[in-house]
Design a protein around this motif. Sequence first.
Motif, PDB file in Angstrom:
ATOM      1  N   VAL A 164       0.901  -1.135   0.032  1.00  0.00           N
ATOM      2  CA  VAL A 164       0.126   0.004  -0.055  1.00  0.00           C
ATOM      3  C   VAL A 164       0.867   1.261  -0.181  1.00  0.00           C
ATOM      4  O   VAL A 164       0.614   2.360  -0.819  1.00  0.00           O
ATOM      5  CB  VAL A 164      -0.960   0.127   1.287  1.00  0.00           C
ATOM      6  CG1 VAL A 164      -1.695   1.510   1.474  1.00  0.00           C
ATOM      7  CG2 VAL A 164      -2.004  -0.985   1.044  1.00  0.00           C
ATOM      8  N   LEU A 168       1.019   3.698  -3.206  1.00  0.00           N
ATOM      9  CA  LEU A 168       0.624   5.185  -3.135  1.00  0.00           C
ATOM     10  C   LEU A 168       1.344   6.118  -3.671  1.00  0.00           C
ATOM     11  O   LEU A 168       0.872   7.335  -3.922  1.00  0.00           O
ATOM     12  CB  LEU A 168       0.003   5.421  -1.426  1.00  0.00           C
ATOM     13  CG  LEU A 168      -1.338   4.618  -1.140  1.00  0.00           C
ATOM     14  CD1 LEU A 168      -1.016   4.817   0.427  1.00  0.00           C
ATOM     15  CD2 LEU A 168      -2.525   5.582  -1.673  1.00  0.00           C
ATOM     16  N   MET A 239     -11.375  -0.717   2.517  1.00  0.00           N
ATOM     17  CA  MET A 239     -10.670   0.552   1.891  1.00  0.00           C
ATOM     18  C   MET A 239     -11.076   0.710   0.606  1.00  0.00           C
ATOM     19  O   MET A 239     -10.573   1.451  -0.362  1.00  0.00           O
ATOM     20  CB  MET A 239      -9.351   0.638   2.028  1.00  0.00           C
ATOM     21  CG  MET A 239      -8.683   1.070   3.387  1.00  0.00           C
ATOM     22  SD  MET A 239      -7.031   0.710   3.760  1.00  0.00           S
ATOM     23  CE  MET A 239      -6.214   1.692   2.715  1.00  0.00           C
ATOM     24  N   LEU A 241     -10.395  -1.699  -2.060  1.00  0.00           N
ATOM     25  CA  LEU A 241      -9.161  -1.931  -2.898  1.00  0.00           C
ATOM     26  C   LEU A 241      -9.344  -3.473  -3.435  1.00  0.00           C
ATOM     27  O   LEU A 241      -8.327  -3.731  -4.140  1.00  0.00           O
ATOM     28  CB  LEU A 241      -7.892  -1.743  -1.948  1.00  0.00           C
ATOM     29  CG  LEU A 241      -7.421  -0.168  -2.076  1.00  0.00           C
ATOM     30  CD1 LEU A 241      -6.329  -0.016  -0.884  1.00  0.00           C
ATOM     31  CD2 LEU A 241      -7.206   0.402  -3.310  1.00  0.00           C
ATOM     32  N   VAL A 284      -8.059   5.786  -1.907  1.00  0.00           N
ATOM     33  CA  VAL A 284      -7.317   5.958  -0.347  1.00  0.00           C
ATOM     34  C   VAL A 284      -7.345   7.496   0.001  1.00  0.00           C
ATOM     35  O   VAL A 284      -6.461   8.042  -0.154  1.00  0.00           O
ATOM     36  CB  VAL A 284      -6.007   5.326  -0.263  1.00  0.00           C
ATOM     37  CG1 VAL A 284      -5.565   5.485   0.974  1.00  0.00           C
ATOM     38  CG2 VAL A 284      -6.082   3.927  -0.879  1.00  0.00           C
ATOM     39  N   ALA A 288     -11.567   6.584   3.444  1.00  0.00           N
ATOM     40  CA  ALA A 288     -11.120   5.209   3.428  1.00  0.00           C
ATOM     41  C   ALA A 288     -10.387   4.763   4.548  1.00  0.00           C
ATOM     42  O   ALA A 288     -10.578   3.655   5.124  1.00  0.00           O
ATOM     43  CB  ALA A 288     -10.308   4.989   1.972  1.00  0.00           C
ATOM     44  N   ILE A 289      -9.683   5.659   5.260  1.00  0.00           N
ATOM     45  CA  ILE A 289      -8.639   5.276   6.350  1.00  0.00           C
ATOM     46  C   ILE A 289      -9.532   5.095   7.551  1.00  0.00           C
ATOM     47  O   ILE A 289      -9.457   4.159   8.365  1.00  0.00           O
ATOM     48  CB  ILE A 289      -7.685   6.374   6.486  1.00  0.00           C
ATOM     49  CG1 ILE A 289      -6.574   6.489   5.447  1.00  0.00           C
ATOM     50  CG2 ILE A 289      -6.768   6.094   7.817  1.00  0.00           C
ATOM     51  CD1 ILE A 289      -5.768   5.175   5.319  1.00  0.00           C
ATOM     52  N   ALA A 316      -0.180   8.557   1.852  1.00  0.00           N
ATOM     53  CA  ALA A 316      -1.170   9.326   1.020  1.00  0.00           C
ATOM     54  C   ALA A 316      -1.486  10.588   1.836  1.00  0.00           C
ATOM     55  O   ALA A 316      -2.457  11.479   1.401  1.00  0.00           O
ATOM     56  CB  ALA A 316      -2.653   8.577   0.990  1.00  0.00           C
ATOM     57  N   THR A 374     -14.326   3.455  -4.953  1.00  0.00           N
ATOM     58  CA  THR A 374     -13.771   2.116  -4.557  1.00  0.00           C
ATOM     59  C   THR A 374     -13.610   1.540  -5.918  1.00  0.00           C
ATOM     60  O   THR A 374     -14.004   2.279  -7.050  1.00  0.00           O
ATOM     61  CB  THR A 374     -14.757   1.209  -3.638  1.00  0.00           C
ATOM     62  OG1 THR A 374     -15.913   1.028  -4.644  1.00  0.00           O
ATOM     63  CG2 THR A 374     -15.238   1.748  -2.391  1.00  0.00           C
TER      64      THR A 374
END
Length: 609
Positions: A164, A168, A239, A241, A284, A288-289, A316, A374
């Motif tokens: 990730v 990112l 998230m 993903l 992200v 999302a976090i 991010a 998403t």
Amino acid sequence: MTNLAPAVDRVTDRIIERSKASRAAYLDMVRGEAGKHSDRSFLSCSNLAHGFAASGEDKGTIAAMKAVNIGIVTAFNDMLSAHQPYGRYPEQMKLFAREVGATAQVAGGVPAMCDGVTQGFDGMELSLFSRDTIALSTAVALSHAMFDGMTLLGICDKIVPGLVIGALRFGHLPAVFIPSGPMPSGISNKEKQKTRQLYAEGKVGREELLASESASYHSAGTCTFYGTANSNQMMMEMMGLHIPGSAFVPPNTPLRQSLTRAATHRVAAMTRKGDDYRPMAEVVDEKAIVNAMAGLLATGGSTNHAIHIPAMARAAGIIVDWQDLAELSAAVPLLTRVYPNGSGDVNHFHAAGGMAWVVRELLDAGLAHEDVLTVAEGGMRAYATEPTMDGDQLTWKPAPETSGDDTMLRTVANAFQPDGGMRLVEGNLGRATFKTSAVEKERWTIEAPARVFDTQEQVSAAFKAGELDKDVVVVVRFQGPRANGMPELHKLTPPLGILQDRGYKVALVTDGRMSGASGKVPAAIHVTPEALPAADGSWGPLAYLRDGDIVRVCAETGELSTSADLSGREPAPAPQAAVGMGRELFAMFRINASGAEQGGSAMLQVAGL
């Protein structure tokens, strides 16, 4: 769309405000990369020829630069059971890409170590910084600028966070994470735990212990307890993903292959060459976090993510801290009990309703953001469905109306606990995380004399000598990122559990980590500042503790303190720098590491992220 719960709204707004400057800088960087590296046309003919020289029948398609070219970053090795299935994925994905007029290339591989193999031994001291190494390896893989989108093949503890973080920094590209699924369930977790404790007490031998462990970890696929690896898969769903419902589908099944095919097709559809551009940088975001944190809390996930979430977020441009996690934990109820918090494993969880159930419950209660981008066309609500095969066609159905097992999976209205089981404790010994979801409530407060150790081995020796048969707070220091790479202290779990079973009041305080599979003993972990001096020369409070000092750990009041006067004391001698098993090569990571609450990363610290 359901209104957000006040705590979720408040924490999200605070993260957005706190991150304004860093998030804007990140998005500016991504937009610059999108303009500069929007396709392969900027490469010279020589550069381009190198990039597709071995691509066989795909050479002409890549050279024409009209079709999507997908980069595959893989953590395949066949020593890790979870990653062994990835060996055949690239060839399959190349075929799937051609089905939609695209191409795919393995951009590069990343290392993938297994904490289960290295637990309690020297190699474990490379574990946390393997995450930085994986992020760097991901960047190297994608640095060739040959790709319009990326697929990321990884599952276990540091591998997914590392992927990730690295991906990112190429956030102008769309990204899909592709899991391989858990192995079939082995012997019962209760039986496995019993054998471990009998071995720790010397009542069974190594042969019996190995037979028990081999009956638990027995085939290809992810280990089935709900530790860091499976928490990773939950977070990739939360998230946005994953292809919805991908996390816990078993390997080597038609459904698993169909999900991999769908992931390949989907990333091809999300590039700048199409009309549904979804760069990873926009997927992200702060919401999302927050969704990842809400999922972690609702499922009683791994404490390791108190370190990984801040690190992933910073990649991010998003800044989160343990106060954010604690406030969300007070609002998000515990919806699942999966081993080690319950008796069933992730296969049982998936069969009972799994991630589709959890996502639906969180969205309907306003405990997660629905209005997020998403990789799925239906947004976050699409993750409240579970995949299934209708003949040879992949389709999705709504989450079940009733739980398949209410000892494992419940509604928000009938939750196991009103909170998510991850609490911040702080005081004159620093700040730490305390996972309450696996600890009986009467053990949330422990006040007792300290026994202070510098290594796990010292604890084991004291236990075997009977020196810990009393009410005790076991303090294990010099285990932070700067000291030795912050290894998990999994060897401590059986002896401390035995002491607790003998009727003693026992707690652990450490600046090290405990596994996502840590269990019933109350523990204040990831203590920050760590004992070893920071860059400014200041020692952490744990360095001044002595045997017999009264230490109080209380999850109810959020306290981590000692009644001892630490002023005027000399700090304990710092340990020698580790040599052997390659640990000396990671000295640059240790020296530059940030604190645990900032993610324990040297790479992000030096980069100013």
